[in-house]
Scaffold this active site. Structure first.
Site, PDB file in Angstrom:
ATOM      1  CG  ASP A 152      29.203  50.427 -45.839  1.00 14.19           C
ATOM      2  OD1 ASP A 152      28.211  50.592 -46.579  1.00 14.19           O
ATOM      3  OD2 ASP A 152      29.168  49.712 -44.828  1.00 14.19           O
ATOM      4  CG  HIS A 178      25.028  55.489 -54.569  1.00 16.98           C
ATOM      5  ND1 HIS A 178      25.738  54.748 -53.644  1.00 16.98           N
ATOM      6  CD2 HIS A 178      23.789  54.926 -54.612  1.00 16.98           C
ATOM      7  CE1 HIS A 178      24.974  53.786 -53.158  1.00 16.98           C
ATOM      8  NE2 HIS A 178      23.776  53.886 -53.725  1.00 16.98           N
ATOM      9  CG  LEU A 202      46.966  56.264 -56.828  1.00 14.33           C
ATOM     10  CD1 LEU A 202      47.694  55.880 -55.541  1.00 14.33           C
ATOM     11  CD2 LEU A 202      45.658  57.000 -56.502  1.00 14.33           C
TER      12      LEU A 202
END
Length: 235
Positions: A12, A29, A123
């Site tokens: 956010d 973004h 990962l």
């Protein structure tokens, strides 16, 4: 220090971060996408095995058309970048959400990315795209209802484990820690089923500024919590 096995992050603050700098929201973004790549690398080096990020929600379609178009363009580019990063770091990448709501070319890139990384042993990186927790549960209930209708399942055999196996996160351990950046104290329809026993950490730092140091602070706060499951403190 105990490292959480699975960390989920609500990304956010990209737009607010850009506005503060006199830049358009889309600039935020773009910077936020770059930060995802950095945190993937740092998280795994810290010992985190699973990282799930909330990239685009089912509600995000309600944003201005030009912003949505820019986000979809960014997503297309990110799929290419993510494939290169996954090859470099041996990440296993999985996309959560209703892929049928995405354009065909994006679905193809997602399929290619998942197929190319499925056997990687680094990962485990999950990206939630066109994702909503309520929608995920609705889709899971549809699968179960169809099985009952077709006499493949009896209602009394519906268990929590079965429901979990019908969710987008099948086979992924539930998050130990949820991080939300930029100060908002809500989960915004993210992983509603999976967050039942997850610790929350909220920081005022916007996502583009969330770096290795901030991740360390979140893990330090996690270590100060009494982890409890069903009312029993973790040993």
């Amino acid at each position: 220090m105990k490292i959480p096995n699975h960390v989920a992050i609500i990304l956010d603050g990209n737009g607010r971060w850009a506005k503060k700098r006199g830049m358009p929201r889309n600039y935020g973004h773009v910077q936020g996408a770059k930060q995802v790549e950095l945190i993937c690398e740092k998280a795994y080096k810290m010992g985190i095995q699973y990282l799930t990020v909330y990239a685009f929600s089912t509600e995000n379609w309600n944003r201005p058309e030009d912003e949505v178009d820019a986000l979809m363009k960014l997503l297309r580019n990110y799929m290419k970048t993510c494939l290169k990063t996954a090859e470099k770091n041996r990440m296993c990448v999985r996309v959560l959400g209703d892929k049928t709501g995405l354009d065909a070319d994006i679905r193809e890139r997602i399929a290619e990315l998942e197929a190319a990384t499925v056997n990687n042993d680094g990962l485990h990186f999950q990206i939630a795209i066109n994702y909503g927790g309520r929608d995920e549960i609705r889709r899971a209930m549809q699968k179960i209802a169809e099985a009952v209708r077709d006499d493949r399942l009896q209602p009394e055999n519906i268990t929590e484990e079965l429901i979990s196996d019908c969710l987008d996160t099948k086979g992924i351990p539930e998050p130990d820690l949820l991080i939300r950046t930029c100060g908002e104290q809500r989960i915004s329809n993210f992983l509603l089923w999976q967050l039942a026993y997850t610790e929350f950490y909220v920081t005022s730092v916007p996502w583009p500024d969330f770096d290795e140091t901030e991740l360390g602070k979140a893990i330090a706060a996690y270590n100060n919590r009494d982890r409890r499951y069903g009312g029993v403190k973790e040993a």
